[in-house]
Design a protein around this motif. Structure first.
Motif, mmCIF file in Angstrom:
data_model
loop_
_atom_site.group_PDB
_atom_site.id
_atom_site.type_symbol
_atom_site.label_atom_id
_atom_site.label_comp_id
_atom_site.label_asym_id
_atom_site.label_seq_id
_atom_site.Cartn_x
_atom_site.Cartn_y
_atom_site.Cartn_z
ATOM 1 N N GLN A 138 0.815 -1.215 0.000
ATOM 2 C CA GLN A 138 0.000 0.000 0.000
ATOM 3 C C GLN A 138 0.850 1.267 0.000
ATOM 4 N N LYS A 139 1.874 1.284 0.827
ATOM 5 C CA LYS A 139 2.716 2.478 0.923
ATOM 6 C C LYS A 139 3.304 2.835 -0.430
ATOM 7 N N LYS A 140 3.831 1.848 -1.139
ATOM 8 C CA LYS A 140 4.430 2.092 -2.460
ATOM 9 C C LYS A 140 3.364 2.545 -3.454
ATOM 10 N N SER A 141 2.198 1.917 -3.409
ATOM 11 C CA SER A 141 1.131 2.296 -4.324
ATOM 12 C C SER A 141 0.704 3.745 -4.116
ATOM 13 N N ILE A 142 0.584 4.162 -2.858
ATOM 14 C CA ILE A 142 0.203 5.541 -2.552
ATOM 15 C C ILE A 142 1.288 6.510 -3.011
ATOM 16 N N VAL A 143 2.531 6.204 -2.679
ATOM 17 C CA VAL A 143 3.647 7.080 -3.079
ATOM 18 C C VAL A 143 3.756 7.145 -4.592
ATOM 19 N N ASP A 144 3.603 6.023 -5.265
ATOM 20 C CA ASP A 144 3.688 6.018 -6.732
ATOM 21 C C ASP A 144 2.579 6.860 -7.350
ATOM 22 N N THR A 145 1.382 6.812 -6.769
ATOM 23 C CA THR A 145 0.276 7.617 -7.276
ATOM 24 C C THR A 145 0.543 9.103 -7.070
ATOM 25 N N VAL A 146 0.989 9.463 -5.877
ATOM 26 C CA VAL A 146 1.311 10.867 -5.578
ATOM 27 C C VAL A 146 2.384 11.380 -6.531
ATOM 28 N N GLU A 147 3.415 10.586 -6.754
ATOM 29 C CA GLU A 147 4.522 11.033 -7.604
ATOM 30 C C GLU A 147 4.113 11.102 -9.068
ATOM 31 N N ALA A 148 3.232 10.201 -9.512
ATOM 32 C CA ALA A 148 2.758 10.258 -10.898
ATOM 33 C C ALA A 148 1.963 11.537 -11.143
ATOM 34 N N ILE A 149 1.118 11.916 -10.176
ATOM 35 C CA ILE A 149 0.342 13.147 -10.311
ATOM 36 C C ILE A 149 1.251 14.362 -10.221
ATOM 37 N N ARG A 150 2.234 14.309 -9.327
ATOM 38 C CA ARG A 150 3.172 15.425 -9.214
ATOM 39 C C ARG A 150 3.934 15.636 -10.540
ATOM 40 N N ALA A 151 4.372 14.539 -11.147
ATOM 41 C CA ALA A 151 5.108 14.640 -12.413
ATOM 42 C C ALA A 151 4.221 15.182 -13.529
ATOM 43 N N LEU A 165 -13.599 3.079 -2.660
ATOM 44 C CA LEU A 165 -13.627 3.643 -1.298
ATOM 45 C C LEU A 165 -13.084 2.661 -0.260
ATOM 46 N N THR A 166 -12.240 1.747 -0.683
ATOM 47 C CA THR A 166 -11.736 0.698 0.209
ATOM 48 C C THR A 166 -10.543 1.184 1.022
ATOM 49 N N GLU A 167 -10.501 0.782 2.272
ATOM 50 C CA GLU A 167 -9.359 1.053 3.143
ATOM 51 C C GLU A 167 -9.131 -0.143 4.055
ATOM 52 N N THR A 168 -7.887 -0.434 4.358
ATOM 53 C CA THR A 168 -7.559 -1.332 5.449
ATOM 54 C C THR A 168 -7.387 -0.490 6.713
ATOM 55 N N GLU A 169 -7.078 -1.132 7.817
ATOM 56 C CA GLU A 169 -6.848 -0.383 9.052
ATOM 57 C C GLU A 169 -5.682 0.597 8.927
ATOM 58 N N ASP A 170 -4.739 0.318 8.031
ATOM 59 C CA ASP A 170 -3.527 1.125 7.932
ATOM 60 C C ASP A 170 -3.578 2.202 6.860
ATOM 61 N N THR A 171 -4.563 2.154 5.964
ATOM 62 C CA THR A 171 -4.561 3.045 4.801
ATOM 63 C C THR A 171 -4.505 4.507 5.197
ATOM 64 N N LEU A 172 -5.331 4.910 6.145
ATOM 65 C CA LEU A 172 -5.399 6.327 6.522
ATOM 66 C C LEU A 172 -4.058 6.819 7.050
ATOM 67 N N ASP A 173 -3.365 6.002 7.844
ATOM 68 C CA ASP A 173 -2.053 6.383 8.367
ATOM 69 C C ASP A 173 -1.050 6.555 7.227
ATOM 70 N N LEU A 174 -1.086 5.642 6.269
ATOM 71 C CA LEU A 174 -0.149 5.704 5.142
ATOM 72 C C LEU A 174 -0.428 6.914 4.256
ATOM 73 N N LEU A 175 -1.687 7.257 4.098
ATOM 74 C CA LEU A 175 -2.043 8.436 3.300
ATOM 75 C C LEU A 175 -1.512 9.710 3.959
ATOM 76 N N ALA A 176 -1.731 9.845 5.259
ATOM 77 C CA ALA A 176 -1.251 11.033 5.969
ATOM 78 C C ALA A 176 0.269 11.131 5.889
ATOM 79 N N GLU A 177 0.951 10.006 6.019
ATOM 80 C CA GLU A 177 2.412 10.008 5.949
ATOM 81 C C GLU A 177 2.915 10.387 4.563
ATOM 82 N N ALA A 178 2.100 10.151 3.535
ATOM 83 C CA ALA A 178 2.474 10.514 2.168
ATOM 84 C C ALA A 178 2.121 11.954 1.830
ATOM 85 N N GLY A 179 1.562 12.693 2.795
ATOM 86 C CA GLY A 179 1.249 14.102 2.575
ATOM 87 C C GLY A 179 -0.171 14.382 2.126
#
Length: 296
Positions: A138-151, A165-179
């Motif tokens: 999940q962390k890599k997928s979120i970061v890759d999405t953020v970076e693709a949009i940034r580019a 609209l799916t999330e695991t217990e950790d998704t919200l934490d990983l999203l916040a950490e990705a900015g």
């Protein structure tokens, strides 16, 4: 393999229960009653895999790959339906929030470029169209999405809508950490609310599983005019209530559904109904986030 143990209290602890009648009232700028925002969803469905949704069931109930009929149903939206959205919104001076898969930026580059040129607010929507529970990293997928949009746009997305609209217990934490600053997955209020994560707060901007063409059309199978009929009733009630305490209305649309020739006029009629009212703020997700932070 046993099912994972879900910590229900960890989910509830993301935000305290606070009825809308028992919290400080919110006021939109210039006395507006309702903030209305549109989310256009653009997804990359691989023709090699099973389709997230289907308009045709497989012959004799046996799934077949490739599933050309249902993949082509989606592809029609990107070839034709998306451009109806662009004209409908642009002709009315409206800007959408653009929930896009990271990989869709290259697959559908002309459409994504048109959204950028129209000034739409880009929102992360996963790297590919797959539930977050099925993403290996999940962390890599979120970061890759953020970076693709940034580019593609020159800046990172502030918002996020998980596929389905799916999330695991950790998704919200990983999203916040990705900015990521706001999410659409928590459809539990008519006002923005603040969720807690292990790295600080993140805002839930009201999204909708009701004024959402996947639910209306692909799940519930309503007539073409349902988005207008339901949308008018939703807006009228929020407009009434917003005179005392501001409300937010989301309109979630997909090119292959509401972009069809027999549905698009009902979206246009809904916008024209909304625009016929004074005291309505037509906003993007980022603009709602900015207002909420200032209004609290």
């Amino acid at each position: 393999m046993s099912d994972p143990i879900i910590d229900a209290e960890r989910i509830r602890d993301r935000l305290p229960y606070e009825p809308i009648t028992q919290r400080p009232k919110l006021k939109l700028p210039d006395g507006k009653r309702v903030a209305v925002w549109t989310i256009v969803n653009v997804e990359n469905w691989s023709p090699a895999g099973a389709m997230p949704r289907a308009v045709l069931s497989p012959p004799m109930g046996q799934p077949l790959l490739p599933d050309i009929p249902n993949w082509a149903w989606h592809e029609y939206g990107m070839r034709v339906g998306f451009w109806r959205f662009l004209e409908t919104l642009s002709s009315r001076g409206l800007k959408a929030s653009f929930a896009v898969n990271g990989t869709a930026l290259s697959v559908y580059e002309p459409a994504c470029r048109a959204a950028l040129e129209a000034g739409w607010d880009f929102v992360g929507h996963g790297y590919i169209q797959r539930p977050m529970h099925k993403v290996e990293d999940q962390k890599k997928s979120i970061v890759d999405t953020v970076e693709a949009i940034r580019a593609f746009t020159g800046k990172a997305p502030r918002g996020w809508e998980s596929p389905g609209l799916t999330e695991t217990e950790d998704t919200l934490d990983l999203l916040a950490e990705a900015g990521i600053e706001y999410v659409c997955d928590w459809c539990l209020d008519d006002q923005p609310v603040t969720l807690s994560t292990r790295s600080g707060p993140i805002v839930s901007v009201p999204y909708s599983v009701e004024i959402n063409d996947v639910v209306i059309t692909a799940v519930q199978g309503h007539r073409s005019d349902e988005i207008y009929l339901r949308g008018v009733d939703q807006f009228d009630r929020l407009y009434q209530e917003g005179a005392d305490n501001a409300r937010v209305m989301a309109i979630s649309i997909h090119p292959y559904l509401t972009g069809a020739p027999h549905r698009i006029k009902y979206l246009e009629m809904l916008y024209d109904h909304i625009l016929s009212h004074p005291d309505v703020a037509l906003m993007t997700g980022s603009e709602i986030l900015n207002w909420y932070r200032e209004a609290r």
